[in-house]
Design a protein around this motif. Structure first.
Motif, mmCIF file in Angstrom:
data_model
loop_
_atom_site.group_PDB
_atom_site.id
_atom_site.type_symbol
_atom_site.label_atom_id
_atom_site.label_comp_id
_atom_site.label_asym_id
_atom_site.label_seq_id
_atom_site.Cartn_x
_atom_site.Cartn_y
_atom_site.Cartn_z
ATOM 1 N N ASP A 1 7.421 2.898 0.081
ATOM 2 C CA ASP A 1 6.721 2.199 -0.989
ATOM 3 C C ASP A 1 6.007 0.970 -0.453
ATOM 4 O O ASP A 1 6.084 0.637 0.735
ATOM 5 C CB ASP A 1 7.654 1.846 -2.144
ATOM 6 C CG ASP A 1 8.748 0.864 -1.742
ATOM 7 O OD1 ASP A 1 8.550 0.095 -0.784
ATOM 8 O OD2 ASP A 1 9.787 0.849 -2.409
ATOM 9 N N SER B 1 -3.154 9.589 -6.920
ATOM 10 C CA SER B 1 -1.867 9.462 -7.602
ATOM 11 C C SER B 1 -1.058 10.755 -7.514
ATOM 12 O O SER B 1 -1.593 11.860 -7.612
ATOM 13 C CB SER B 1 -2.090 9.082 -9.063
ATOM 14 O OG SER B 1 -0.865 8.937 -9.742
ATOM 15 N N ARG C 1 9.086 8.382 -9.526
ATOM 16 C CA ARG C 1 8.074 7.375 -9.848
ATOM 17 C C ARG C 1 6.716 8.063 -10.012
ATOM 18 O O ARG C 1 6.487 9.141 -9.450
ATOM 19 C CB ARG C 1 7.978 6.322 -8.735
ATOM 20 C CG ARG C 1 9.293 5.611 -8.397
ATOM 21 C CD ARG C 1 9.657 4.566 -9.429
ATOM 22 N NE ARG C 1 10.941 3.925 -9.163
ATOM 23 C CZ ARG C 1 11.118 2.847 -8.397
ATOM 24 N NH1 ARG C 1 10.076 2.294 -7.784
ATOM 25 N NH2 ARG C 1 12.310 2.320 -8.233
ATOM 26 N N SER D 1 3.127 7.329 -8.851
ATOM 27 C CA SER D 1 2.637 6.438 -7.802
ATOM 28 C C SER D 1 1.160 6.630 -7.512
ATOM 29 O O SER D 1 0.568 7.667 -7.816
ATOM 30 C CB SER D 1 3.438 6.666 -6.513
ATOM 31 O OG SER D 1 4.814 6.461 -6.738
ATOM 32 N N ARG E 1 1.963 2.722 -0.860
ATOM 33 C CA ARG E 1 2.322 3.402 -2.106
ATOM 34 C C ARG E 1 2.574 2.333 -3.149
ATOM 35 O O ARG E 1 3.368 1.411 -2.941
ATOM 36 C CB ARG E 1 3.579 4.234 -1.889
ATOM 37 C CG ARG E 1 4.123 4.865 -3.174
ATOM 38 C CD ARG E 1 5.437 5.569 -2.920
ATOM 39 N NE ARG E 1 6.474 5.073 -3.810
ATOM 40 C CZ ARG E 1 7.771 5.142 -3.537
ATOM 41 N NH1 ARG E 1 8.187 5.641 -2.388
ATOM 42 N NH2 ARG E 1 8.647 4.673 -4.402
ATOM 43 N N TYR E 2 1.910 2.464 -4.287
ATOM 44 C CA TYR E 2 2.177 1.593 -5.442
ATOM 45 C C TYR E 2 2.811 2.437 -6.530
ATOM 46 O O TYR E 2 2.317 3.522 -6.858
ATOM 47 C CB TYR E 2 0.885 0.945 -5.958
ATOM 48 C CG TYR E 2 1.080 0.394 -7.357
ATOM 49 C CD1 TYR E 2 1.799 -0.783 -7.559
ATOM 50 C CD2 TYR E 2 0.617 1.085 -8.479
ATOM 51 C CE1 TYR E 2 2.044 -1.263 -8.841
ATOM 52 C CE2 TYR E 2 0.848 0.610 -9.760
ATOM 53 C CZ TYR E 2 1.563 -0.560 -9.939
ATOM 54 O OH TYR E 2 1.820 -1.039 -11.204
ATOM 55 N N ASP E 3 3.885 1.952 -7.139
ATOM 56 C CA ASP E 3 4.579 2.661 -8.217
ATOM 57 C C ASP E 3 4.230 2.039 -9.568
ATOM 58 O O ASP E 3 4.362 0.826 -9.747
ATOM 59 C CB ASP E 3 6.095 2.591 -8.016
ATOM 60 C CG ASP E 3 6.550 3.246 -6.733
ATOM 61 O OD1 ASP E 3 5.842 4.168 -6.263
ATOM 62 O OD2 ASP E 3 7.597 2.843 -6.203
ATOM 63 N N GLY F 1 8.151 1.056 -11.436
ATOM 64 C CA GLY F 1 8.037 0.379 -10.154
ATOM 65 C C GLY F 1 8.352 -1.095 -10.306
ATOM 66 O O GLY F 1 8.362 -1.639 -11.417
#
Length: 310
Positions: free
Chosen positions: A76, A115, A127, A129, A142-144, A160
């Motif tokens: 992440d 995504s 999640r 993401s 990686r952004y959640d 997240g």
């Protein structure tokens, strides 16, 4: 961020893409994503943003029923990297299913925000993401999604806990996923981290969803004097039907570009909204009473990670 009026020295070109997803067919959707990267690169884009859960479709129950098949296991945005192994690990493919997309990014020198469902660390929690591949094709971040809705929570998806800012040629770009953009403080956190644009991977449906898409994009831009980029689904995906109209808004909230191929923009497929983000336009929006500098303003500060894309 010390100087919130600071702007990049050069423009950057960003694209928002949309295309039909094949339900739960990751190889097919990766191929479509790679094609959109090539199309965006041919139009001079430095970075492409794609809709929410683009690599599987918005198929919550199917993903939750077989997370080992449909969810990606990737570090992440807040992961700590061992400096002794960073150079070695950066060259190791983290998921072979992303290889065609990685090749397209490297060949066109175009980064992508795509995504997909992921599993969070040791807990294995699901999640929603946004995965980032850099212009060299390497996995970067990686952004959640922080604001999952009740349906997503019921399906087993978790929220997240950290924000993510990308740095592309001096442009700071904050990431969001769909419902995140409904919360002004989410985009505000990015702006307070010095972000010049807010990038949203979305699933805005028809009806009320179309109203939200048309309202939230310019609102978040005007709130924070930043560009806003929304990549939205444009057809059926899971129980929803995306309203399309992927678009980019100026820092004053006016529309810069909306997908329009001479037909109903909601069915443009594949479609790209491509725009050059201009430092001087940004600087003009941040003159005089720039809202982020108001001394009465106070906002919660959450953890954020900055990822520089080469």
């Amino acid at each position: 961020m010390d100087d919130l009026r600071a702007v990049p020295s050069v423009p950057v070109t960003v694209a928002a893409g949309q295309a039909a997803c094949v339900p739960l067919d990751i190889p097919a959707n990766v191929a479509v994503a790679a094609d959109l990267v090539r199309r965006a690169g041919a139009r001079g884009a430095d970075l492409l943003v794609l809709p929410e859960l683009f690599l599987t479709g918005y198929e919550l129950s199917g993903i939750a029923a077989a997370p080992e098949t449909y969810a990606f296991d990737l570090p992440d945005a807040g992961a700590t990297i061992d400096p002794d192994t960073a150079a070695e690990s950066a060259t190791v493919p983290l998921d072979a299913r992303l290889d065609p997309l990685s090749v397209a990014c490297a060949e066109t020198h175009t980064a992508v925000v795509v995504s997909a469902p992921t599993r969070a660390g040791r807990s294995g929690g699901l999640r929603i993401s946004a995965l980032v591949l850099g212009r060299d094709g390497q996995y970067a971040a990686r952004y959640d999604k922080q604001h999952v809705d009740t349906v997503e929570r019921a399906a087993g998806f978790e929220s997240g806990v950290a924000g993510c800012t990308l740095d592309v040629d001096g442009w700071r770009l904050g990431l969001g996923v769909c419902r995140d953009s409904s919360f002004p403080e989410h985009a505000r956190a990015a702006a307070l981290d010095g972000c010049h644009a807010y990038l949203v991977s979305a699933m805005f449906g028809q009806g009320h969803g179309a109203h939200k898409r048309a309202t939230l994009g310019p609102a978040r831009a005007l709130d924070n004097a930043c560009y806003v980029v929304v990549a939205n689904h444009n057809g059926p995906s899971g129980p929803l039907h995306g309203c399309g109209h992927s678009a980019i808004w100026n820092p004053d909230g006016t529309l810069l570009v909306d997908i329009d191929m001479g037909i109903d923009a909601s069915i443009a497929d594949p479609g790209l909204a491509v725009a050059r983000l201009d430092p001087q336009t940004l600087a003009r929006a941040r003159e005089e009473d720039f809202v982020l500098l108001d001394p009465s303003f106070d906002a919660p500060v959450r953890t954020r990670t900055t990822v520089v894309l080469g």
